[in-house]
Scaffold this motif. Sequence first.
Motif, PDB file in Angstrom:
ATOM      1  N   ASN A 149       0.775  -1.205   0.079  1.00 20.30           N
ATOM      2  CA  ASN A 149      -0.079  -0.076  -0.051  1.00 20.30           C
ATOM      3  C   ASN A 149       0.976   1.333  -0.273  1.00 20.30           C
ATOM      4  O   ASN A 149       1.964   1.033   0.462  1.00 20.30           O
ATOM      5  CB  ASN A 149      -0.877   0.016   0.800  1.00 20.30           C
ATOM      6  N   ALA A 150       0.245   2.273  -0.191  1.00 19.98           N
ATOM      7  CA  ALA A 150       1.451   3.804  -0.183  1.00 19.98           C
ATOM      8  C   ALA A 150       2.108   3.837   0.779  1.00 19.98           C
ATOM      9  O   ALA A 150       3.275   4.102   0.524  1.00 19.98           O
ATOM     10  CB  ALA A 150       0.192   4.529  -0.047  1.00 19.98           C
ATOM     11  N   ASP A 151       1.329   3.939   2.330  1.00 16.08           N
ATOM     12  CA  ASP A 151       2.836   4.056   3.292  1.00 16.08           C
ATOM     13  C   ASP A 151       3.714   2.806   3.843  1.00 16.08           C
ATOM     14  O   ASP A 151       4.494   2.556   4.990  1.00 16.08           O
ATOM     15  CB  ASP A 151       1.453   4.151   4.596  1.00 16.08           C
ATOM     16  N   LYS A 152       3.420   1.538   2.692  1.00 19.21           N
ATOM     17  CA  LYS A 152       3.938   0.533   2.820  1.00 19.21           C
ATOM     18  C   LYS A 152       3.824  -0.489   4.091  1.00 19.21           C
ATOM     19  O   LYS A 152       4.997  -1.346   4.503  1.00 19.21           O
ATOM     20  CB  LYS A 152       5.886   0.670   3.457  1.00 19.21           C
ATOM     21  N   SER A 153       2.616   0.281   4.770  1.00 15.34           N
ATOM     22  CA  SER A 153       2.411  -0.676   5.823  1.00 15.34           C
ATOM     23  C   SER A 153       1.940  -2.540   5.563  1.00 15.34           C
ATOM     24  O   SER A 153       1.788  -3.042   6.482  1.00 15.34           O
ATOM     25  CB  SER A 153       1.787   0.223   6.866  1.00 15.34           C
ATOM     26  N   GLN A 154       1.810  -1.991   5.015  1.00 14.85           N
ATOM     27  CA  GLN A 154       1.160  -3.705   4.598  1.00 14.85           C
ATOM     28  C   GLN A 154       1.435  -3.750   3.148  1.00 14.85           C
ATOM     29  O   GLN A 154       1.192  -3.321   2.199  1.00 14.85           O
ATOM     30  CB  GLN A 154      -0.777  -3.501   4.026  1.00 14.85           C
ATOM     31  N   HIS A 155       1.702  -5.201   3.277  1.00 14.26           N
ATOM     32  CA  HIS A 155       1.776  -5.908   1.779  1.00 14.26           C
ATOM     33  C   HIS A 155       1.345  -6.899   1.473  1.00 14.26           C
ATOM     34  O   HIS A 155       0.300  -7.244   2.152  1.00 14.26           O
ATOM     35  CB  HIS A 155       3.846  -6.844   2.046  1.00 14.26           C
ATOM     36  N   TYR A 156       0.634  -6.757   0.276  1.00 13.07           N
ATOM     37  CA  TYR A 156      -0.048  -8.640  -0.812  1.00 13.07           C
ATOM     38  C   TYR A 156       0.235  -8.760  -1.661  1.00 13.07           C
ATOM     39  O   TYR A 156       1.580  -8.610  -2.448  1.00 13.07           O
ATOM     40  CB  TYR A 156      -1.236  -6.866  -1.408  1.00 13.07           C
ATOM     41  N   GLY A 157       0.341 -10.401  -1.615  1.00 13.62           N
ATOM     42  CA  GLY A 157       0.333 -11.015  -2.741  1.00 13.62           C
ATOM     43  C   GLY A 157      -0.855 -11.330  -2.868  1.00 13.62           C
ATOM     44  O   GLY A 157      -2.181 -11.754  -2.802  1.00 13.62           O
ATOM     45  N   ALA A 158      -0.863 -11.409  -4.670  1.00 11.44           N
ATOM     46  CA  ALA A 158      -1.337 -11.549  -5.642  1.00 11.44           C
ATOM     47  C   ALA A 158      -1.519 -12.640  -6.786  1.00 11.44           C
ATOM     48  O   ALA A 158      -0.587 -12.907  -7.496  1.00 11.44           O
ATOM     49  CB  ALA A 158      -2.669 -10.739  -6.309  1.00 11.44           C
ATOM     50  N   THR A 159      -2.767 -12.621  -7.387  1.00 13.50           N
ATOM     51  CA  THR A 159      -2.538 -13.589  -8.317  1.00 13.50           C
ATOM     52  C   THR A 159      -3.684 -12.875  -9.873  1.00 13.50           C
ATOM     53  O   THR A 159      -4.670 -12.029  -9.919  1.00 13.50           O
ATOM     54  CB  THR A 159      -3.079 -14.873  -9.003  1.00 13.50           C
ATOM     55  N   ALA A 215      -3.186 -14.201   5.115  1.00 10.94           N
ATOM     56  CA  ALA A 215      -3.519 -15.586   4.316  1.00 10.94           C
ATOM     57  C   ALA A 215      -2.196 -15.748   3.075  1.00 10.94           C
ATOM     58  O   ALA A 215      -2.110 -14.289   2.756  1.00 10.94           O
ATOM     59  CB  ALA A 215      -4.874 -15.358   3.397  1.00 10.94           C
ATOM     60  N   GLY A 216      -2.045 -16.340   2.502  1.00 13.38           N
ATOM     61  CA  GLY A 216      -0.838 -16.989   1.355  1.00 13.38           C
ATOM     62  C   GLY A 216      -0.172 -15.655   1.645  1.00 13.38           C
ATOM     63  O   GLY A 216       0.860 -15.514   3.274  1.00 13.38           O
ATOM     64  N   LYS A 217       0.240 -14.145   0.556  1.00 13.95           N
ATOM     65  CA  LYS A 217       1.641 -13.751   0.676  1.00 13.95           C
ATOM     66  C   LYS A 217       1.167 -12.102   1.105  1.00 13.95           C
ATOM     67  O   LYS A 217       1.904 -11.618   1.799  1.00 13.95           O
ATOM     68  CB  LYS A 217       2.470 -14.150  -0.276  1.00 13.95           C
ATOM     69  N   SER A 218       0.171 -11.814   2.056  1.00  9.54           N
ATOM     70  CA  SER A 218      -0.277 -10.688   2.740  1.00  9.54           C
ATOM     71  C   SER A 218      -0.056 -11.145   3.654  1.00  9.54           C
ATOM     72  O   SER A 218      -0.545 -11.447   4.657  1.00  9.54           O
ATOM     73  CB  SER A 218      -2.039 -10.638   1.790  1.00  9.54           C
ATOM     74  N   SER A 219       0.599  -9.187   4.065  1.00 10.96           N
ATOM     75  CA  SER A 219       1.023  -9.203   5.277  1.00 10.96           C
ATOM     76  C   SER A 219      -0.217  -9.188   6.499  1.00 10.96           C
ATOM     77  O   SER A 219      -1.372  -8.316   5.546  1.00 10.96           O
ATOM     78  CB  SER A 219       1.721  -8.297   5.503  1.00 10.96           C
ATOM     79  N   LEU A 220      -0.074  -9.687   8.022  1.00  7.44           N
ATOM     80  CA  LEU A 220      -1.230  -8.945   8.837  1.00  7.44           C
ATOM     81  C   LEU A 220      -1.367  -7.973   8.903  1.00  7.44           C
ATOM     82  O   LEU A 220      -2.895  -7.517   9.102  1.00  7.44           O
ATOM     83  CB  LEU A 220      -0.969 -10.202   9.473  1.00  7.44           C
ATOM     84  N   GLY A 221      -0.397  -7.470   9.041  1.00  9.35           N
ATOM     85  CA  GLY A 221      -0.433  -6.063   9.341  1.00  9.35           C
ATOM     86  C   GLY A 221      -1.030  -5.797  10.348  1.00  9.35           C
ATOM     87  O   GLY A 221      -1.219  -6.331  11.610  1.00  9.35           O
ATOM     88  N   LYS A 222      -1.105  -3.989  11.682  1.00  7.44           N
ATOM     89  CA  LYS A 222      -0.998  -4.260  12.945  1.00  7.44           C
ATOM     90  C   LYS A 222      -1.973  -4.410  13.227  1.00  7.44           C
ATOM     91  O   LYS A 222      -3.356  -3.822  12.228  1.00  7.44           O
ATOM     92  CB  LYS A 222      -0.960  -2.760  12.944  1.00  7.44           C
TER      93      LYS A 222
END
Length: 478
Positions: A149-159, A215-222
Amino acid sequence: MKKLLLAALVICFAGQLKAQDVTGSWVGAISVSGVKLHLVFNIKKTSDTSYSSTFDSPDQKAFGIACSSTFVKKDSLFIGIAIIKGGYKGVLAGKDSISGTFSQGIAKLPLSLKKITGAEKANLSAEKIRPQTPRPPYGYHSEEVEYDNADKSQHYGATFTRPDGEGKFPAVIIISGSGTQDRNGTMMGHQPYWVLADYLTKNGIAVLRVDDRGAGKSSLGKDINQKTSLDFSYDVEASLNYLETRPEIDKKQLGLIGHSEGGMIAPMVAARRKDVAFIVLWGGPGVSGAQILTEQSARALKEQGIDSTSVAAYKKLHFSILSLFATSATQADLDQQIPPVFEAWKKDQTQKTLDALNVPKASMADVLKTYDGTYNSGWLRFFISYDPVIALSKVKCPVLAVTGGKDTQVDAAENLGRIKEILTKSGNKDFEVKTIAGLNHLFQTANTGDVAEYEQITETMSPVAMNIICSWIKLHVK
C-alpha cells in the motif's frame, strides 16, 4: 460465513512439563454452522521444560499458524491462540487421545483430539478433486504478483490473469467475503474466486484476486483484531492502485466484484473512487449486519426445532439489542442499555416462550457477557452497526446485484429489495438486481442452500451465474 483463522508468526512458550509426551500432531473436528472443520495441533519440544505449537485448519488450507502459548500441567494441555482470541484446553486420556474444548471469542465447542502419523496428516491436507478447479494450460496469461500500500505498512500477494495477446483489457478485482481467505476463496476443497477468474479471463476480462491480510503472501498488519470492513476497503484501494500500473489494463474499465462482505466493501470503494467503472455485488448485503445476523440466528433456532412464536420473540429481542451497538460508545454504555430492553421484552413473553429459549436459566450477567463479547470484536461491532445505504446511496457507476434464490446467509428478497430501493432513491441510472433460482450463497446449484451442503456439492460455481456476471460486465465495457 465467518472463517476461523488468521495467520501470524509468534513464538510459543510452555510451563513445566510433568506429564506424558504430547509431542506430535493431534487432529479433531468441530462443527461450525453445520460444516465439519478439521483442526490439527502440532506440538514440538523446544527444551526440557518448554514447548511450541502450531495450528492448522486443512479444510481452509490454513497451515502453520503459531500459537501464543503452550502449557502442560500433569494430565492437562493448554494452548493459547491469541490471533483468534481463543485456544484449546484438554485432558489427556491415554497416549493417543485428548478430550477438551476449543474456544474462539465467546464461542466454546467440544473438541476431542487423537494423535496422527505424518502420512495421516498429509492425507488431511491433500487437495480435494473439484472438476471446475482450473488446470494448466490455462489458455491465458497468469502471473503471481506482490505489492504494497502507499505507506508500505501492508504487503499483498495476488494472482493477475489477463487474456493472451496485445491490447488494453477491462479488469476486475474480486473482493472476498468475511473472514481470512486466500486469493482463491479456498473452502472445503472449493476455490470459487479462481473458478470465476478463470471464466472471466477466458472471456476477455483481466482479473486480480488477492490474499486477505494474514493469508498466503499478504501480511497480517497491525491490530488485526480491531480491523473492520472499512479498513479492508482501503486494502482494495491499494489493489486498485496496483492494477492501474499494469500497461495491459484499460484504466477506464476497472470494476469490482464483491462476494458477501465484499459486496458491502465494493460500494465503499466505488463511492470514494471515480475510477471504478462498475461493481458487482455477489450475495452482498442490502440491510444492516444486525438484521442479517438476527435472521441467521433465527434460522438456527428453527433448525433446532424451536416453535415459530418463540423464534419470532427471539428475533425481536436480538435485533433490539444489536441495534444498541450503533449508539453505544463503550461497553459500559451498552451494559446500561441492555437490562431495561431485556426486562421489558421478558414481561411480554409467555412462560412457554421463555422456557423454549432457556431464559429462566440465564442471568442478566449471562446476557451481558454474550453481547459484550460480540461488542468487543471490532469487526463484528462495525458489521452489526453498518447500514449499506451509507455507501450505496453515493454510488453512481453501474451496479449488478445478484443473489442465489436458496441463499440462507443473505436472503435474496430482503437484501436485493433494499439494494434496489437505495439505488432508486439515490438516482443511480444504471443498475440491475437479480435473483438466480436454485443457487446458494457460493452460487452453487443447491438442494436446500444450507451451509452444511457446501462441501457435499461437486460444483464450485454455477456456469449460469458466471455467465450472468460476465455478460453484464461485457455489456458495460464496450
